[in-house]
Design an enzyme around this catalytic site. Sequence first.
Site, PDB file in Angstrom:
ATOM      1  N   SER A   1       0.847  -1.191   0.000  1.00 32.82           N
ATOM      2  CA  SER A   1       0.000   0.000   0.000  1.00 32.82           C
ATOM      3  C   SER A   1       0.882   1.240   0.000  1.00 32.82           C
ATOM      4  O   SER A   1       1.877   1.310   0.721  1.00 32.82           O
ATOM      5  CB  SER A   1      -0.888   0.012   1.250  1.00 32.82           C
ATOM      6  OG  SER A   1      -1.510   1.275   1.339  1.00 32.82           O
ATOM      7  N   VAL A   2       0.471   2.229  -0.794  1.00 37.47           N
ATOM      8  CA  VAL A   2       1.231   3.487  -0.826  1.00 37.47           C
ATOM      9  C   VAL A   2       1.033   4.278   0.464  1.00 37.47           C
ATOM     10  O   VAL A   2       1.780   5.219   0.730  1.00 37.47           O
ATOM     11  CB  VAL A   2       0.819   4.375  -2.023  1.00 37.47           C
ATOM     12  CG1 VAL A   2       1.107   3.703  -3.342  1.00 37.47           C
ATOM     13  CG2 VAL A   2      -0.655   4.800  -1.936  1.00 37.47           C
TER      14      VAL A   2
ATOM     15  N   SER B   1      -6.895  16.173  -9.724  1.00 37.99           N
ATOM     16  CA  SER B   1      -8.248  15.985 -10.238  1.00 37.99           C
ATOM     17  C   SER B   1      -8.907  17.348 -10.398  1.00 37.99           C
ATOM     18  O   SER B   1      -8.584  18.297  -9.670  1.00 37.99           O
ATOM     19  CB  SER B   1      -9.057  15.164  -9.229  1.00 37.99           C
ATOM     20  OG  SER B   1     -10.430  15.303  -9.490  1.00 37.99           O
TER      21      SER B   1
ATOM     22  N   TYR C   1     -11.110  14.475  -0.840  1.00 39.45           N
ATOM     23  CA  TYR C   1     -10.435  14.171  -2.103  1.00 39.45           C
ATOM     24  C   TYR C   1      -9.871  15.464  -2.728  1.00 39.45           C
ATOM     25  O   TYR C   1      -8.723  15.505  -3.192  1.00 39.45           O
ATOM     26  CB  TYR C   1     -11.466  13.513  -3.012  1.00 39.45           C
ATOM     27  CG  TYR C   1     -10.986  13.053  -4.360  1.00 39.45           C
ATOM     28  CD1 TYR C   1     -10.114  11.976  -4.492  1.00 39.45           C
ATOM     29  CD2 TYR C   1     -11.441  13.681  -5.524  1.00 39.45           C
ATOM     30  CE1 TYR C   1      -9.697  11.541  -5.750  1.00 39.45           C
ATOM     31  CE2 TYR C   1     -11.046  13.253  -6.776  1.00 39.45           C
ATOM     32  CZ  TYR C   1     -10.171  12.180  -6.887  1.00 39.45           C
ATOM     33  OH  TYR C   1      -9.766  11.758  -8.130  1.00 39.45           O
TER      34      TYR C   1
ATOM     35  N   ALA D   1     -13.025   6.892 -17.896  1.00 39.46           N
ATOM     36  CA  ALA D   1     -13.959   5.908 -17.371  1.00 39.46           C
ATOM     37  C   ALA D   1     -13.179   4.881 -16.555  1.00 39.46           C
ATOM     38  O   ALA D   1     -12.203   4.311 -17.034  1.00 39.46           O
ATOM     39  CB  ALA D   1     -14.655   5.218 -18.537  1.00 39.46           C
TER      40      ALA D   1
HETATM   41  P1  NAI Z   1      -9.084   2.965 -10.382  1.00 39.50           P
HETATM   42  O1  NAI Z   1      -9.860   2.712  -9.143  1.00 39.50           O
HETATM   43  O2  NAI Z   1      -9.400   2.180 -11.582  1.00 39.50           O
HETATM   44  O3  NAI Z   1      -7.545   2.845 -10.084  1.00 39.50           O
HETATM   45  C1  NAI Z   1      -6.963   3.152  -8.868  1.00 39.50           C
HETATM   46  C2  NAI Z   1      -6.099   2.003  -8.446  1.00 39.50           C
HETATM   47  O4  NAI Z   1      -5.391   2.357  -7.277  1.00 39.50           O
HETATM   48  C3  NAI Z   1      -6.898   0.746  -8.100  1.00 39.50           C
HETATM   49  O5  NAI Z   1      -6.465  -0.344  -8.923  1.00 39.50           O
HETATM   50  C4  NAI Z   1      -6.633   0.513  -6.637  1.00 39.50           C
HETATM   51  O6  NAI Z   1      -6.571  -0.849  -6.293  1.00 39.50           O
HETATM   52  C5  NAI Z   1      -5.314   1.209  -6.463  1.00 39.50           C
HETATM   53  N1  NAI Z   1      -5.088   1.596  -5.068  1.00 39.50           N
HETATM   54  C6  NAI Z   1      -5.974   2.187  -4.229  1.00 39.50           C
HETATM   55  N2  NAI Z   1      -5.396   2.383  -3.031  1.00 39.50           N
HETATM   56  C7  NAI Z   1      -4.129   1.944  -3.114  1.00 39.50           C
HETATM   57  C8  NAI Z   1      -3.061   1.886  -2.204  1.00 39.50           C
HETATM   58  N3  NAI Z   1      -3.190   2.350  -0.964  1.00 39.50           N
HETATM   59  N4  NAI Z   1      -1.892   1.388  -2.615  1.00 39.50           N
HETATM   60  C9  NAI Z   1      -1.748   0.876  -3.866  1.00 39.50           C
HETATM   61  N5  NAI Z   1      -2.746   0.903  -4.769  1.00 39.50           N
HETATM   62  C10 NAI Z   1      -3.933   1.430  -4.404  1.00 39.50           C
HETATM   63  O7  NAI Z   1      -9.270   4.514 -10.698  1.00 39.50           O
HETATM   64  P2  NAI Z   1      -8.684   5.442 -11.828  1.00 39.50           P
HETATM   65  O8  NAI Z   1      -9.799   6.250 -12.333  1.00 39.50           O
HETATM   66  O9  NAI Z   1      -7.865   4.717 -12.775  1.00 39.50           O
HETATM   67  O10 NAI Z   1      -7.790   6.458 -10.961  1.00 39.50           O
HETATM   68  C11 NAI Z   1      -6.410   6.633 -11.075  1.00 39.50           C
HETATM   69  C12 NAI Z   1      -6.034   7.957 -10.478  1.00 39.50           C
HETATM   70  O11 NAI Z   1      -6.595   9.003 -11.244  1.00 39.50           O
HETATM   71  C13 NAI Z   1      -6.523   8.197  -9.054  1.00 39.50           C
HETATM   72  O12 NAI Z   1      -5.536   8.890  -8.332  1.00 39.50           O
HETATM   73  C14 NAI Z   1      -7.722   9.076  -9.233  1.00 39.50           C
HETATM   74  O13 NAI Z   1      -7.989   9.859  -8.092  1.00 39.50           O
HETATM   75  C15 NAI Z   1      -7.272   9.914 -10.406  1.00 39.50           C
HETATM   76  N6  NAI Z   1      -8.367  10.536 -11.128  1.00 39.50           N
HETATM   77  C16 NAI Z   1      -9.175   9.796 -11.932  1.00 39.50           C
HETATM   78  C17 NAI Z   1     -10.172  10.437 -12.641  1.00 39.50           C
HETATM   79  C18 NAI Z   1     -11.000   9.695 -13.600  1.00 39.50           C
HETATM   80  O14 NAI Z   1     -11.789  10.324 -14.314  1.00 39.50           O
HETATM   81  N7  NAI Z   1     -10.902   8.378 -13.673  1.00 39.50           N
HETATM   82  C19 NAI Z   1     -10.460  11.862 -12.478  1.00 39.50           C
HETATM   83  C20 NAI Z   1      -9.509  12.541 -11.665  1.00 39.50           C
HETATM   84  C21 NAI Z   1      -8.525  11.885 -11.017  1.00 39.50           C
END
Ligand code: NAI
Length: 704
Positions: free
Chosen positions: A356-357, A435, A448, A481
Amino acid sequence: MALNLDAVGKKIGPVSKDYNWKDVVLYALGVGAGGSDLDYCYEKNLKVIPSFSIAAIFEFLSHYAANANINLAGILHGEQDLIFHQPIPVEGTLTTEGKISHIYDKGDKKGALVIGESDTWHSNGKKLFTSIITLFSRFDGGIGGETAPKETFEYPDRKPDFEIAESPSLDQPLLYRLSGDVFALHVDSEFAKMAGFEKPIMHGLCTYGYSCRALIKCLTPGEPEKVRRLKCRFSRPLYPGDPITIQIWKTEDNKAVWKTINTRTGEEVITNGIFEFGDIPQKEIRFDDQVAVVTGAGGGLGRIYALELAKRGAKVVVNDLGGSRDGSGGGSASAADKVVEEIKAFGGKAIANYDSVSTPDGGAAIIKTALDAFGSIDILINNAGILRDKSFIKMEPENWKTVLDVHLTGAYNVTKPAFQVMREKGFGRIVMTTSAAGLYGNFGQTNYSAAKMGLIGLMNTLKLEGKKYDIKVNTVAPIAASRLTEDILPPELFDKMKPEFVSPLVVYLCSKECDATGNIYNAGMGFYNRAAVVTGAGTTMGDGVNPPSLEDIVDHLDTISSLKNGKVYFELNEQVGDAINAFNAPPPSAGPPETARKISSPAAVFDAMPKAFNADAAKGVDVIFQYHISGDGGGDWNCVIKDGSCNISAGIHGKPICTLKISDTDFVDMINGVLPAMQAYTSGKLKIEGDIMKSQLIEKLFKL
Ligand code: NAI
């Protein structure tokens, strides 16, 4: 007056010019495009005829003539070569830098060739094109310089593969000149006669534009962006109204030779034409021998970043604890493992990490995985994330803290050990993930938003600490998405929001090619832009010794709040410096400093001329200038220069050697440097009779 051979090799510019879609369309109309070429004439899906580029920087060409001291009465465009590095965008700012690369002598009474070379960049940072121009200076031969290398040119011994007939209208130069080349030779009968032509002639570059359209039509139909090179020699003048035929021979897969003839007379007006075309050879951005860590790469955006980096040669640590969307419950190795399998399936190199980060130990273990498996770390994408949305009143400390722990503290935990290695090796690329919720706000996401905006602060200072070590730190605000957005974004948008749209920008920020640091980019659905903290110009109040009152603040609130003329500061010192210096800046009402005050009337110019006379430059000069200035502020003045002395008087001289005619306002603009003399002359605003060459002495004789 001889050509200035010292001008060779001296840098000219940079000179910048803005343009927009209307300039692009105006040019297209000027070179004969219309309803049947709507792609060039309609702002919807507008395409740029590549030869537009030379018209867009036409003003730059006058610097060659001025620097080389060419006798303007004999100047002709001899040859033009354009080499395209990137397609021309439909709007932006062009910045050109160049030099005179050679001056060749053709012999007494045969003239001289002045070769100018320049490169032009677009405001998008890309080099767009290189121009090599040959100016034929008809009256400047016999200077004893080197002669031009001989060039041979052959057309295939067969009929042209393509022939395109065109009929430029009688009024074509009137339209074409609006794109920049306002030389009077193309519009003014009197001027044309003086230059030795029976009437105004077509612009060579206008016929060049017609030819460019024809070449595209035959060889890269509908794809002007595929033009790589357009070269030719302007062999004979063409009169407006004469029809032309462009003859084209395809000689290689990506090359053709061409000429343009006057269909009525059969004369070759453009010869030695070369046309090269094809895709731009793209330099692939690679990550061979580099090690990348992507946190939260088991799904969503992180997975796509990891795949793309691996495809381009990076060894990737795929970190993901495989938790739930809100970070609750235990982790699962399968998410990271699956991505590693995908990478290995196409021959890439990757290793999984499940820490975990959100703890310092977790961060250290993630970087240790990179060091143990691949020996180093070059790239870190802080991407892991969770959501625990609640309206602020319901935001319990647990939800606040957990979200900050993953996003903000998580980035700290992983970046700290990575930064240590990057500093030691003198290279690093770090991407933070913010974000729009943090940058702009979003209901129900105080935790957030705070975490995501905190990452901007982390980047702002880390970029400074990393600067000396070539560590660049940037931030992306994605829209994609994923499971994080599935209940926030409308389902109909999901298809358009593939993470693959975000990935190219993020992966670029990871590359050696990325020079930017401290920047924030929005990316998603194919739309990309930069976001920044903009600081308004502000205002001072009072004397800087006594604080202003509350009421003073209220009175000035509009100015304080205005973002007009705002700045993006790179670091704190710049902002504090502005605050410290605010009281030293001249008050807005003070007006321009004395030295910047400009001459306001022709009479004032002639009053100032005796004082501005440069006797040293006048040694051996014997000339009488007669000025006829039209308009309300105008009149007649003459200026007699002989034996190093200068006599200015109002009225008409009986035996002028050089007569200048211009309007009062243009004259004042010219003296104040607003209207360059060369431009005044070529546009016909300044008419010169008698010994034109002597007029070029004026700038040296008077330092106004
Ligand atoms: P996602 O939920 O598909 O990916 C996030 C990943 O981080 C997951 O696979 C999860 O298991 C992992 N994760 C969560 N906590 C963790 C931890 N403590 N240590 C290691 N891994 C951990 O979501 P997505 O959309 O791909 O998000 C990626 C990044 O982009 C995030 O930081 C999110 O806040 C940011 N973001 C995404 C947006 C979007 O439209 N999808 C919009 C703005 C920001």
